[in-house]
Design an enzyme around this catalytic site. Structure first.
Site, short mmCIF file in Angstrom:
data_model
loop_
_atom_site.label_atom_id
_atom_site.label_comp_id
_atom_site.label_asym_id
_atom_site.label_seq_id
_atom_site.Cartn_x
_atom_site.Cartn_y
_atom_site.Cartn_z
N GLU A 297 48.04 15.29 -66.41
CA GLU A 297 46.70 16.36 -65.65
C GLU A 297 46.11 16.63 -67.68
OE1 GLU A 297 48.48 19.13 -63.89
OE2 GLU A 297 47.56 18.07 -61.90
N ARG A 347 48.20 7.28 -55.26
CA ARG A 347 49.40 8.88 -56.67
C ARG A 347 50.60 9.47 -56.18
NH1 ARG A 347 46.49 14.68 -57.44
NH2 ARG A 347 49.03 15.92 -57.74
N ASP A 376 51.68 17.45 -54.11
CA ASP A 376 51.78 18.95 -55.05
C ASP A 376 51.91 19.77 -54.15
OD1 ASP A 376 51.53 20.38 -57.06
OD2 ASP A 376 49.63 19.92 -57.38
N GLU A 404 50.30 28.78 -54.42
CA GLU A 404 49.25 28.44 -54.15
C GLU A 404 48.25 27.23 -53.82
OE1 GLU A 404 49.68 25.19 -57.75
OE2 GLU A 404 47.86 24.29 -57.56
O1 GCW Z 1 48.94 21.01 -58.68
C1 GCW Z 1 48.54 21.02 -60.09
C2 GCW Z 1 48.05 23.27 -60.57
C3 GCW Z 1 48.19 23.02 -61.59
C4 GCW Z 1 49.32 22.80 -62.65
C5 GCW Z 1 49.90 21.68 -62.30
C6 GCW Z 1 51.52 20.95 -62.80
C7 GCW Z 1 50.65 24.01 -64.51
O2 GCW Z 1 47.33 23.26 -59.87
O3 GCW Z 1 47.30 24.13 -61.65
O4 GCW Z 1 49.65 23.22 -64.30
O5 GCW Z 1 49.76 21.31 -60.58
O6 GCW Z 1 52.34 21.59 -62.07
O7 GCW Z 1 50.99 20.70 -64.04
#
Ligand code: GCW
Length: 836
Positions: A297, A347, A376, A404
């Site tokens: 990311e 992914r 995720d 989240e």
């Molecule tokens: O899913 C994503 C989150 C991000 C997070 C990332 C991660 C800290 O939306 O906010 O970043 O995962 O786990 O690195």
């Protein structure tokens, strides 16, 4: 047995108002405490150094027994041990009193607790273990579990950490409980009171490490001032046996250190990390280690220099090794620009693809930290196949306590059942039992390290997580990290007794609410393995299924007019099923053997495909969204049945959230159902979807100072349209005559509450005010709010038992504020027992 007594009758055991800051460590008076005999009269602590966890244990025992029994204990001497609690390390005990049988059974961080005989023995393998034993003993007392016990308790895994995604400016990524307790204005905070309180809570659930800053790390954490600040945090946590760790930014040698490279194989970079690590350990000799998010990311990493992820991880491992530090290296590495037109792109394959060839190449103080599922933190995912791929590498599981994708602490979702499904899942590596819990403990593949990391993100909100009921997740996280074999409901019930007291009705009700909360949330958000159908491009809170597709993030549903789901089979799809060991791969490869709740994770099917239940996929979608949202309504009633059994402060706090959840669950239900109804053009057999006989759409009312507004996404509004004030300063009104039969109704107004303004509303019937309210949820809920009319801001307020006469003039007035144009979607007149 030293303690005896019977709990008779009920006793509330709470102060009139409680803010939740004590969490489950309230030490509330036990019902009929005075009827207990033989409560210990003194404590002998085998170490009295103030920073020692044994000293903390002694303090805690004083405080706890005072609170629970109203009894003040004296500090005993090692000679008069009858009637005493003896707390310390096994080693210290043996030195003063000689050997005891169980000494050899206690492992690192473990403890022996015995209430047999004339003393209570709480003996840890180390000091931290002694503190854990004291907390365990106190938890038993506080719950009225007074039977005689004698047992050794050892951890399932050595690493039991939390991760906090706190930024140095005090904000918290995916935090829903206010700003950071660790940082403010670019620096470590000056006041560590809350840090110590947090360490205390964590020690009581046997967590032994906290990574205090965000994995999206800021290199200025490594400034001299911040290193000293980190030292103060570690000092505050040390008496609780909680070690501090930090997240690192891979590019620090360049961005912060002034080198012209951050290549992990460059000797100057290596030396730079060794040097900064030495500085940190000079201030914090017992630092736990580092956490690294690299090449993920947008974060920098070794791939920039064509170095492998293992080469990157090992650079930190070399620096930390002389100090005994551990490197947690995240497996959350994936390309977020993949192309959905490629049927084989996935992914979910990324972690195995990135790490498979690196197995065995990590230094022995590196642990690869793997999110529980391949994508995720979704409402349901299969276990990550990486757990069974890495056989010569230590691994840990990453779980999320902060919700989240799971309602951001405004929806009740008790997560232990989800975590248990993953931890108990048998990956059957080499056709041998290979449960995830036994892989991450190090046991299955005989690894020296392993464990769990829970992303918690507590904030300055006194309730820690922003929601009292969400604290069961933190409690359960710690206990499952210690012993994943524990039962999710039993953990919950211990937490309820400790948090809300002993009333059986309270126990039964919160148990029932919590245990049905995850299935309900799954039902009204995203089921059959399609993921949480939230807005992945914005706040991850409300519904927005379209955002999962047509972008590079790879959380695709591949929904079109006829079909939905990711084909992850080997024979026809992305091959992801083949990343699992054969026994599991066969189950997922085959549509007949894939469990329904993961059907759309592994297979692409028509909406008319029949599930094992006999229902079609689309009808299951419709039905389960209705079922889940209906359950959310019952949670409010269940909570209300506890009025007068819960202190006022927490009662009101939870009621507010449950009411919000009930309204937002309807937003979810209608939004998702409208979306797929629109896409597939398949009718709901029960004729509910798109058919709302109790609603008056705001756009159909007579508007003055209001205008219609097409909501985007369309499905976030009933009938796709809402009304907003025509200017940002003038009050708007919407009026109509009620055509429903005269009677008593609950009148519900669905509106949108945006951040950036606090509109005011008034609802009248024939000029009689039924209710007035302010659009200020952004102040009351810690969730990530929205600046738009959408599925995040859509919400409901209900006025109960309103007498309505057919023909009454219904009037809504809305005063805009800031960017918030007093938006209204619809008004429902709900006859008793109806929710629409
Ligand atoms: O899913 C994503 C989150 C991000 C997070 C990332 C991660 C800290 O939306 O906010 O970043 O995962 O786990 O690195």
């Amino acid at each position: 047995m030293l303690l005896s007594g019977i709990i008779v009758g009920l006793f509330l055991g709470f102060a009139s108002g409680e803010d939740g800051s004590a969490g489950w460590l309230r030490y509330a008076p036990l019902p009929h405490a005075s009827s207990y005999h033989s409560i210990p009269s003194s404590i002998i602590a085998l170490n009295n150094t103030k920073s020692s966890p044994v000293y903390t244990a002694q303090q805690e025992l004083h405080q706890g027994i005072q609170g629970i029994f109203g009894k003040t204990l004296s500090n005993g001497t090692s000679t008069g041990k009858d009637g005493s609690i003896i707390v310390g390390t096994a080693h210290a005990y043996q030195k003063s009193y000689g050997d005891f049988d169980e000494a050899g059974d206690i492992e690192e961080d473990g403890y022996f607790l015995s209430t047999e005989g004339r003393q209570v023995l709480i003996l840890g393998q180390n000091e931290r273990g002694a503190l854990y034993g004291a907390f365990d003993y106190l938890s038993r007392l506080a719950q009225g579990k007074l039977d005689t016990v004698s047992y050794v308790s050892n951890p399932h895994a050595p690493i039991r950490w939390t991760n906090e995604w706190d930024n140095l400016d005090g904000s918290i990524e995916r935090g829903y409980a206010g700003p950071s307790i660790f940082f403010e204005n670019g620096f470590v905070t000056g006041n560590t009171t809350r840090v110590a309180e947090y360490a205390r809570l964590l020690a009581s659930i046997r967590i032994n490490g906290i990574i205090v800053n965000n994995v999206n790390a800021n290199a200025t954490l490594l400034s001299a001032r911040n290193i000293d600040g980190l030292g103060r945090l570690a000092d505050a946590m040390r008496p609780y046996g909680v070690q501090l760790g930090i997240s690192l930014n891979f590019a620090s040698p360049q961005t912060f250190g002034g080198l012209n490279t951050f290549d992990p194989l460059d000797p100057t970079v290596d030396a730079w990390w060794a040097n900064i690590t030495n500085q940190i350990y000079a201030r914090i000799p017992d630092m736990a280690g580092y956490l690294v998010k690299a090449n993920s990311e947008g974060q920098p990493g070794p791939l920039t220099y064509n170095r492998s992820l293992a080469e990157g991880a090992n650079m930190f491992a070399r620096a930390a090794k002389p100090h005994g530090g551990i490197i947690m290296f995240r497996a959350f590495v994936y390309d977020n620009h993949i192309n959905e037109t490629n049927w084989k792109a996935d992914r979910a394959n990324a972690a195995v693809e990135f790490f498979r060839d690196l197995d065995g190449k990590f230094d022995d103080n590196v642990v690869v930290q793997i999110k529980y599922g391949p994508i995720d933190f979704q409402v349901r995912e299969p276990a990550s196949p990486l757990f069974s791929t890495l056989r010569n590498t230590s691994t840990a599981i990453e779980l999320q306590v902060t919700q989240e994708y799971l309602g951001q602490q405004t929806h009740l979702v008790y997560l232990a059942p989800l975590w248990k499904e993953i931890l108990e899942f048998d990956l059957q590596a080499d056709n041998r039992s290979s449960k995830v819990k036994d892989i991450v403990s190090g046991e299955r593949f005989r690894r020296p390290l392993g464990g769990s990391a829970g992303v918690v993100n507590v904030g300055t909100n006194l309730s820690w997580l922003g929601s009292h009921l969400a604290m069961s997740n933190l409690y359960a996280y710690g206990l499952l990290a210690w012993d994943p074999a524990l039962d999710a409901e039993e953990i919950l019930q211990d937490w309820i007794r400790l948090t809300f007291g002993h009333d059986p009705k309270v126990l039964e009700t919160i148990t029932d609410m919590s245990m049905k909360s995850w299935p309900a949330y799954e039902n009204y958000t995203g089921n059959l393995g399609i993921q949480t159908l939230t807005d992945i491009l914005y706040t991850h809170f409300g519904p927005n299924p379209a955002t999962l597709d047509n972008n590079g993030w790879g959380q695709w549903t591949r929904a079109d007019k006829f079909s939905i789901g990711m084909d992850r089979t080997v024979k026809n799809g992305t091959g992801n099923a083949g990343q699992y060991p054969p026994a599991v791969a066969n189950v997922y490869e085959n549509i007949e053997t894939t469990p329904d709740d993961l059907l759309l994770w592994f297979h692409h099917v028509n909406y008319t495909h029949r599930l094992k239940s006999g229902k079609t996929v689309i009808q299951h979608f419709y039905d389960s969204h209705y079922e889940g949202a209906a359950t959310a309504q019952t949670l409010v009633k269940q909570w209300e049945s506890l009025q007068n059994k819960i202190d006022g402060e927490r009662y009101e706090h939870v009621l507010f959230r449950q009411t919000f959840q009930a309204g937002h669950a309807l937003v979810w239900r209608d939004s998702i159902n409208q979306f797929y109804h629109n896409l597939s053009e398949i009718e709901d057999q029960a004729k509910r979807v798109g058919n709302h006989p109790y609603r008056i759409e705001a756009e159909k009312m007579t508007l003055s100072g209001y205008k219609t507004y097409s909501v985007n996404p369309f499905h976030a509004a009933s009938g796709t349209t809402a009304i907003v004030t025509a200017s940002n300063s003038t009050v708007g009104t919407a009026t109509t005559n009620v055509t429903f039969e005269s009677g008593t109704y609950d009148v519900a107004v669905n509106y949108f509450d945006l951040i950036g303004g606090k509109s005011q509303y008034e609802l009248q019937l024939n000029n009689r005010t039924i209710g007035s309210w302010t659009g200020d949820l952004e102040d009351k809920l810690g969730h990530a709010p929205s600046i738009y009319l959408d599925g995040h801001s859509a919400t409901r307020i209900t006025f109960r038992n309103i007498t309505v006469v057919k023909g009454d003039l219904l009037k809504i007035s809305g005063r805009p504020d800031g960017i918030e144009p007093a938006p209204v979607d619809y008004v429902s007149f709900l006859p008793p027992g109806i929710v629409d």
